[in-house]
Scaffold this motif. Structure first.
Motif, PDB file in Angstrom:
ATOM      1  N   LEU A  74       0.848  -1.193   0.000  1.00 52.14           N
ATOM      2  CA  LEU A  74       0.000   0.000   0.000  1.00 52.14           C
ATOM      3  C   LEU A  74       0.885   1.246   0.000  1.00 52.14           C
ATOM      4  O   LEU A  74       1.783   1.372   0.838  1.00 52.14           O
ATOM      5  CB  LEU A  74      -0.909  -0.003   1.227  1.00 52.14           C
ATOM      6  N   CYS A  75       0.625   2.173  -0.919  1.00 45.52           N
ATOM      7  CA  CYS A  75       1.526   3.321  -1.043  1.00 45.52           C
ATOM      8  C   CYS A  75       0.851   4.459  -1.790  1.00 45.52           C
ATOM      9  O   CYS A  75      -0.219   4.296  -2.385  1.00 45.52           O
ATOM     10  CB  CYS A  75       2.801   2.916  -1.792  1.00 45.52           C
ATOM     11  N   GLY A  76       1.501   5.609  -1.761  1.00 44.06           N
ATOM     12  CA  GLY A  76       1.152   6.720  -2.629  1.00 44.06           C
ATOM     13  C   GLY A  76       2.037   6.678  -3.853  1.00 44.06           C
ATOM     14  O   GLY A  76       3.103   6.034  -3.853  1.00 44.06           O
ATOM     15  N   THR A  77       1.631   7.377  -4.908  1.00 46.86           N
ATOM     16  CA  THR A  77       2.403   7.363  -6.148  1.00 46.86           C
ATOM     17  C   THR A  77       3.846   7.795  -5.912  1.00 46.86           C
ATOM     18  O   THR A  77       4.782   7.225  -6.470  1.00 46.86           O
ATOM     19  CB  THR A  77       1.732   8.272  -7.190  1.00 46.86           C
ATOM     20  N   GLU A  78       4.048   8.791  -5.040  1.00 46.86           N
ATOM     21  CA  GLU A  78       5.405   9.286  -4.832  1.00 46.86           C
ATOM     22  C   GLU A  78       6.308   8.245  -4.182  1.00 46.86           C
ATOM     23  O   GLU A  78       7.530   8.302  -4.311  1.00 46.86           O
ATOM     24  CB  GLU A  78       5.407  10.574  -4.017  1.00 46.86           C
ATOM     25  N   GLU A  79       5.709   7.273  -3.483  1.00 39.40           N
ATOM     26  CA  GLU A  79       6.527   6.212  -2.886  1.00 39.40           C
ATOM     27  C   GLU A  79       7.073   5.272  -3.961  1.00 39.40           C
ATOM     28  O   GLU A  79       8.145   4.681  -3.790  1.00 39.40           O
ATOM     29  CB  GLU A  79       5.723   5.458  -1.840  1.00 39.40           C
ATOM     30  N   PHE A 241      -2.059  11.115  -2.973  1.00 38.55           N
ATOM     31  CA  PHE A 241      -1.347  12.210  -2.296  1.00 38.55           C
ATOM     32  C   PHE A 241      -0.117  12.722  -3.024  1.00 38.55           C
ATOM     33  O   PHE A 241       0.882  13.116  -2.416  1.00 38.55           O
ATOM     34  CB  PHE A 241      -1.038  11.900  -0.822  1.00 38.55           C
ATOM     35  N   ASP A 242      -0.197  12.797  -4.371  1.00 40.47           N
ATOM     36  CA  ASP A 242       0.892  13.476  -5.074  1.00 40.47           C
ATOM     37  C   ASP A 242       0.604  14.967  -5.245  1.00 40.47           C
ATOM     38  O   ASP A 242       1.414  15.703  -5.809  1.00 40.47           O
ATOM     39  CB  ASP A 242       1.211  12.817  -6.424  1.00 40.47           C
ATOM     40  N   ARG A 243      -0.566  15.406  -4.761  1.00 41.45           N
ATOM     41  CA  ARG A 243      -0.879  16.839  -4.714  1.00 41.45           C
ATOM     42  C   ARG A 243      -1.226  17.213  -3.280  1.00 41.45           C
ATOM     43  O   ARG A 243      -1.872  16.458  -2.570  1.00 41.45           O
ATOM     44  CB  ARG A 243      -2.056  17.181  -5.632  1.00 41.45           C
ATOM     45  N   CYS A 244      -0.803  18.402  -2.872  1.00 35.36           N
ATOM     46  CA  CYS A 244      -1.025  18.878  -1.508  1.00 35.36           C
ATOM     47  C   CYS A 244      -1.719  20.239  -1.565  1.00 35.36           C
ATOM     48  O   CYS A 244      -1.338  21.106  -2.354  1.00 35.36           O
ATOM     49  CB  CYS A 244       0.329  19.007  -0.808  1.00 35.36           C
ATOM     50  N   PHE A 245      -2.732  20.423  -0.718  1.00 39.56           N
ATOM     51  CA  PHE A 245      -3.545  21.641  -0.716  1.00 39.56           C
ATOM     52  C   PHE A 245      -3.492  22.280   0.675  1.00 39.56           C
ATOM     53  O   PHE A 245      -3.441  21.580   1.693  1.00 39.56           O
ATOM     54  CB  PHE A 245      -4.989  21.299  -1.089  1.00 39.56           C
ATOM     55  N   PHE A 246      -3.542  23.612   0.690  1.00 35.71           N
ATOM     56  CA  PHE A 246      -3.299  24.356   1.929  1.00 35.71           C
ATOM     57  C   PHE A 246      -4.486  25.235   2.335  1.00 35.71           C
ATOM     58  O   PHE A 246      -5.154  25.827   1.484  1.00 35.71           O
ATOM     59  CB  PHE A 246      -2.073  25.264   1.747  1.00 35.71           C
ATOM     60  N   TYR A 247      -4.678  25.308   3.664  1.00 33.02           N
ATOM     61  CA  TYR A 247      -5.612  26.246   4.271  1.00 33.02           C
ATOM     62  C   TYR A 247      -4.824  27.080   5.275  1.00 33.02           C
ATOM     63  O   TYR A 247      -3.991  26.544   6.010  1.00 33.02           O
ATOM     64  CB  TYR A 247      -6.726  25.506   5.028  1.00 33.02           C
ATOM     65  N   ASP A 248      -5.080  28.390   5.307  1.00 32.33           N
ATOM     66  CA  ASP A 248      -4.366  29.215   6.286  1.00 32.33           C
ATOM     67  C   ASP A 248      -5.005  29.088   7.660  1.00 32.33           C
ATOM     68  O   ASP A 248      -5.954  28.318   7.867  1.00 32.33           O
ATOM     69  CB  ASP A 248      -4.263  30.672   5.815  1.00 32.33           C
ATOM     70  N   GLU A 249      -4.490  29.843   8.614  1.00 30.08           N
ATOM     71  CA  GLU A 249      -4.947  29.718  10.007  1.00 30.08           C
ATOM     72  C   GLU A 249      -6.377  30.200  10.211  1.00 30.08           C
ATOM     73  O   GLU A 249      -6.969  29.949  11.274  1.00 30.08           O
ATOM     74  CB  GLU A 249      -3.985  30.487  10.931  1.00 30.08           C
ATOM     75  N   ASP A 250      -6.960  30.846   9.214  1.00 28.54           N
ATOM     76  CA  ASP A 250      -8.371  31.235   9.277  1.00 28.54           C
ATOM     77  C   ASP A 250      -9.273  30.250   8.536  1.00 28.54           C
ATOM     78  O   ASP A 250     -10.472  30.474   8.397  1.00 28.54           O
ATOM     79  CB  ASP A 250      -8.561  32.638   8.676  1.00 28.54           C
TER      80      ASP A 250
END
Length: 449
Positions: A74-79, A241-250
């Motif tokens: 079991l892995c992600g593509t980047e592995e 999980f080869d893409r990562c998305f961000f939320y700020d502190e709000d």
């Protein structure tokens, strides 16, 4: 000869079992072996319910053609990318359909040094052989071996940050029931962070929807959790999980465009002048940051195979696409969904500033529309019409990837999808939010007419 319809521009993706099944997967494994001619290949699978069976069939095809198979489970593509380059293998195959519906599955392929295999570099040769289904088995069958590269992979990820200087941040992580949760758990013991875990366990039934944070409805839980827990940062991933998305502190979702600039800045400050590769959709912010720090911004056609090839050519330290793909020279020029957030957490720790502050100035300097998609019968005709309307006022016109036009204080890129009858529009301006919105509305009216 049966046509196999699951081959796309960069990978294999199709509905199970009519477009992709065990028989087709086994033939693809044999065809991969005949085209790439590897001795040793890494395989692994994502969290989908059909992935283990598809992997077993691909493995059988490889073994029949005399290839030794090293299975990382079991892995992600980047592995797969990491294991292929780290263990010196001749190729790798990830069984994954990323963020597609749950009845889909697919494969992503690399050759030696984790070099991508796409439509330009052998993918359609594999398709042709798989369709013909006329193989001569190897004189000696290949061998199957288990392979565990998790510890080496985690240590590599940690090498991008100074763990001793990290602050004790509170981070919301939304794995979307995809594969990211397992790696977060592996990293957790090495980091001073408190993780608030949402949809953390891998579940190919996708009880909370397909893991794809680009869909606004899939951001609601993470946004609420950041606010409810007073977190410093929020993160989300797609299924492999080869893409990562961000939320700020709000809890605000941060466009991937501004993360590209942030990571380019981090590398240039850390390593000095270097080349940074970016895609043509939104460019001004990235180019401005890179040039101001003495680096060289290099534009590449959109798409992971093009970005990786250009990075190798330029020896670029980092490459970024606004679609949340981030590529790293020291990660075999491949994309990772784990390295970006570790770098951003490091920036928050070292600067003492929240994520909103780190991107606020850049968002004000170069406001953007974000990518807007429209389904169009004749995309090429639309691009031709748009170019005719703006040609006389354009300061520059490019056809690197679709149509890019700059009018001095604003610019846009409009391009056709590689796989669907879609046009994708991106607009940005120099510090003028109202102008950006006005021109976005103007262009959409042309597209929709």
């Amino acid at each position: 000869m049966q046509e196999i319809t699951c081959f796309k521009a960069y990978d294999v993706r199709g509905r199970v079992p009519d477009q992709l099944n065990d028989d087709i997967a086994r033939r693809i494994g044999r065809a991969y072996a005949d085209v790439v001619k590897p001795r040793q290949v890494v395989v692994g699978h994502d969290i989908r319910l059909t992935s283990e069976a598809i992997k077993a069939a691909v493995t059988e095809g490889l073994l029949e053609q005399g290839v030794d198979v090293y299975d990382i489970g079991l892995c992600g593509t980047e592995e797969i990318y990491f294991a292929t380059s780290h263990a010196g293998m001749d190729g790798g195959i990830a069984i994954t359909a990323s963020h597609n519906p749950k009845d889909y599955n697919g494969m992503k392929f690399v050759r030696e040094e984790s070099r991508p295999i796409s439509g330009d570099t052998g993918l359609f040769d594999i398709k042709k052989l798989a369709e013909q289904d006329q193989f001569t088995p190897a004189a000696e069958r290949g061998q199957w071996y288990p392979l565990n590269t998790s510890e080496a992979y985690v240590q590599h990820l940690l090498s991008y940050v100074d763990t001793a200087s990290l602050k004790s941040l509170k981070i919301v992580v939304d794995a979307g029931n995809g594969g990211a949760g397992r790696v977060v758990d592996l990293l957790e013991q090495h980091l001073p962070f408190e993780f608030i875990k949402l949809h953390h366990n891998a579940d190919g039934n996708f009880p909370n929807g397909v893991p794809n944070p680009l869909l606004p409805e899939n951001r609601v839980a993470a946004t609420a959790a950041v606010r409810d827990h007073g977190a410093d940062l929020g993160l989300g991933w797609d299924g492999d999980f080869d893409r990562c998305f961000f939320y700020d502190e709000d809890g605000n979702f941060i466009e991937g465009y501004y993360v590209v600039g942030l990571l380019a800045e981090a590398f240039l400050k850390q390593q000095g002048p270097a080349r940074i590769v970016h895609d043509p959709r939104l460019t001004w912010n990235t180019v401005d940051i890179v040039q101001s720090l003495g680096g060289e911004a290099v534009q590449s056609k959109t798409g992971h195979a093009f970005i990786k090839e250009r990075m190798r050519l330029e020896n670029a330290v980092y490459g970024g696409e606004m679609s949340a793909h981030h590529y790293f020279r020291d990660f075999a020029y491949c994309d990772s969904g784990m390295i970006p957030w570790l770098l951003v957490a490091g920036l928050i720790s070292s600067s003492g500033q929240p994520l909103s502050r780190l991107v606020a100035e850049r968002m004000a300097a170069y406001p953007c529309s974000g990518e807007i998609n429209r389904t169009i019968e004749n995309p090429m005709a639309v691009l031709t019409k748009i170019e005719a309307v703006y040609r006389d006022q354009a300061e520059s016109v490019e056809h690197v990837d679709g149509l890019s036009m700059s009018m001095g204080e604003w610019r846009f890129n409009v391009r056709m999808s590689n796989t669907e009858p879609l046009v994708r529009l991106n607009v940005e301006s120099r510090g003028d939010q109202a102008l950006m919105k006005e021109k976005t509305t103007e262009l959409l009216a042309l597209i929709d007419a």
